[in-house]
Scaffold this active site. Sequence first.
Site, PDB file in Angstrom:
ATOM      1  N   GLY A  76       5.127   1.348   4.625  1.00  0.00           N
ATOM      2  CA  GLY A  76       6.562   1.951   4.257  1.00  0.00           C
ATOM      3  C   GLY A  76       7.258   1.023   3.569  1.00  0.00           C
ATOM      4  N   SER A 105       3.697  -1.884  10.357  1.00  0.00           N
ATOM      5  CA  SER A 105       5.185  -1.914  10.429  1.00  0.00           C
ATOM      6  C   SER A 105       5.975  -3.281  10.041  1.00  0.00           C
ATOM      7  CB  SER A 105       5.522  -1.505  11.722  1.00  0.00           C
ATOM      8  OG  SER A 105       4.993  -0.413  11.909  1.00  0.00           O
ATOM      9  N   GLU A 157      -5.095  -4.764  10.975  1.00  0.00           N
ATOM     10  CA  GLU A 157      -4.050  -3.849  11.090  1.00  0.00           C
ATOM     11  C   GLU A 157      -4.387  -3.092  12.404  1.00  0.00           C
ATOM     12  OE1 GLU A 157      -2.205  -2.628   7.146  1.00  0.00           O
ATOM     13  OE2 GLU A 157      -4.039  -1.403   7.188  1.00  0.00           O
ATOM     14  N   HIS A 178      -9.667   1.230   5.216  1.00  0.00           N
ATOM     15  CA  HIS A 178      -8.314   1.312   5.919  1.00  0.00           C
ATOM     16  C   HIS A 178      -8.180   2.585   6.984  1.00  0.00           C
ATOM     17  CE1 HIS A 178      -4.137   2.663   6.731  1.00  0.00           C
ATOM     18  NE2 HIS A 178      -3.688   1.409   5.875  1.00  0.00           N
ATOM     19  N   ASN A 202       0.927  -1.008   0.020  1.00  0.00           N
ATOM     20  CA  ASN A 202       0.024  -0.071   0.114  1.00  0.00           C
ATOM     21  C   ASN A 202       0.993   1.234  -0.091  1.00  0.00           C
ATOM     22  OD1 ASN A 202      -1.754   1.866   0.681  1.00  0.00           O
ATOM     23  ND2 ASN A 202      -2.131   1.411   2.691  1.00  0.00           N
ATOM     24  N   LYS A 260       0.063   4.238  -0.280  1.00  0.00           N
ATOM     25  CA  LYS A 260      -0.322   5.557   0.363  1.00  0.00           C
ATOM     26  C   LYS A 260      -0.402   6.671  -0.563  1.00  0.00           C
ATOM     27  CE  LYS A 260       0.016   3.160   4.748  1.00  0.00           C
ATOM     28  NZ  LYS A 260       0.019   3.474   6.282  1.00  0.00           N
ATOM     29  N   GLY A 304       2.705   2.318  10.854  1.00  0.00           N
ATOM     30  CA  GLY A 304       3.929   3.464  10.413  1.00  0.00           C
ATOM     31  C   GLY A 304       4.476   3.914  11.753  1.00  0.00           C
ATOM     32  N   GLU A 340      -6.589   4.882   7.982  1.00  0.00           N
ATOM     33  CA  GLU A 340      -6.364   6.288   7.561  1.00  0.00           C
ATOM     34  C   GLU A 340      -7.608   6.940   6.841  1.00  0.00           C
ATOM     35  OE1 GLU A 340      -2.597   5.675   5.530  1.00  0.00           O
ATOM     36  OE2 GLU A 340      -2.019   5.142   7.514  1.00  0.00           O
TER      37      GLU A 340
HETATM   38  P1  PGA Z   1       2.804   0.247   7.493  1.00  0.00           P
HETATM   39  O1  PGA Z   1       1.678   0.469   6.950  1.00  0.00           O
HETATM   40  O2  PGA Z   1       3.654  -0.893   7.236  1.00  0.00           O
HETATM   41  O3  PGA Z   1       3.634   1.506   7.071  1.00  0.00           O
HETATM   42  O4  PGA Z   1       3.013   0.443   9.004  1.00  0.00           O
HETATM   43  C1  PGA Z   1       0.637  -0.537   6.829  1.00  0.00           C
HETATM   44  C2  PGA Z   1      -0.662  -0.106   6.083  1.00  0.00           C
HETATM   45  O5  PGA Z   1      -1.017   0.947   6.707  1.00  0.00           O
HETATM   46  O6  PGA Z   1      -1.260  -0.733   5.437  1.00  0.00           O
END
Ligand code: PGA
Length: 279
Positions: free
Chosen positions: A257, A235, A190, A121, A37, A39, A196, A123
């Site tokens: 990330g 993460s 998640e 998601h 992803n 983002k 993140g 976010e």
């Molecule tokens: P992250 O994000 O691997 O940067 O923690 C995961 C996600 O939001 O899908």
Amino acid sequence: MEQSIEIYIKNLVRDAISHTLSGLELQHDRKTYVIGNWKMNNMVAEAAEFFHDLKSNKNVSVVICPPTQLLYPAHLLIKQSGKPIALGSQNVHWADQGAYTGETSTSMLLDVGCEYVIIGHSERRQYAGEDDQLVNKKVKQALKTGLTPIICIGETLEEKNSRQTERVLTTQLFGALKDVSSSEVIIAYEPVWAIGTGQSATADSAQQTHAYIRSVLKQILGPQAVGISILYGGSANESNAADYCVMPDIDGVLVGGASLKAQSFDGIINVFAKGEKSK
Ligand code: PGA
């Protein structure tokens, strides 16, 4: 009289079969996914470099979800590369078409080669006010049009600390899958506190939560829930992928990330590809 005995016996047999089936763990053949992803990151040039460099691996299902403006270039780049990579969107609208400024429909996503779509998601729940009802509308629209929804669920730190995780996940799952009978979905667990932050969930606690999620999916969808892939996200990276990979209810990862660069993403893909081969 004869006819009613026949119906009686038929019903008896049908009930016995369905009783046996519901008690059985259907043989599962779950797919392993490594999904990136991106983002709101990456430009055309970076996408070109990524798809050029990524090796990928046909032993796992690799999906990249770039931002909307990169979907079509990504589709062309993947096609050109001939690599086993599928395309997904990070969001979609619930309507077929119409006056929805700034939105993208499922048919538009299909038109540019998408097969998957991330829905709900954290976010989007946090910054775009998406709730379970909206998530449910999007999930139904995706399924209706042949896109596979990657449904994200997860608890916040506050909810975790007040031991609300199971309640939150149950509500999110029942909400997202209301009036849904298809098991053609992917679930991504998640935990919001792990996204993140570098604070990934331990593999043991993620496994426990995934097993719980599967039990809820069984309540909602019946025995077919055993075939649904449940991914961990938050993460996830090259170093912790192997810990998740060996867990029986963790069927892959959703990566933010560490999916931005081909090298680190390939590192994760390789861990899961090796795990697949040794199964
Ligand atoms: P992250 O994000 O691997 O940067 O923690 C995961 C996600 O939001 O899908």
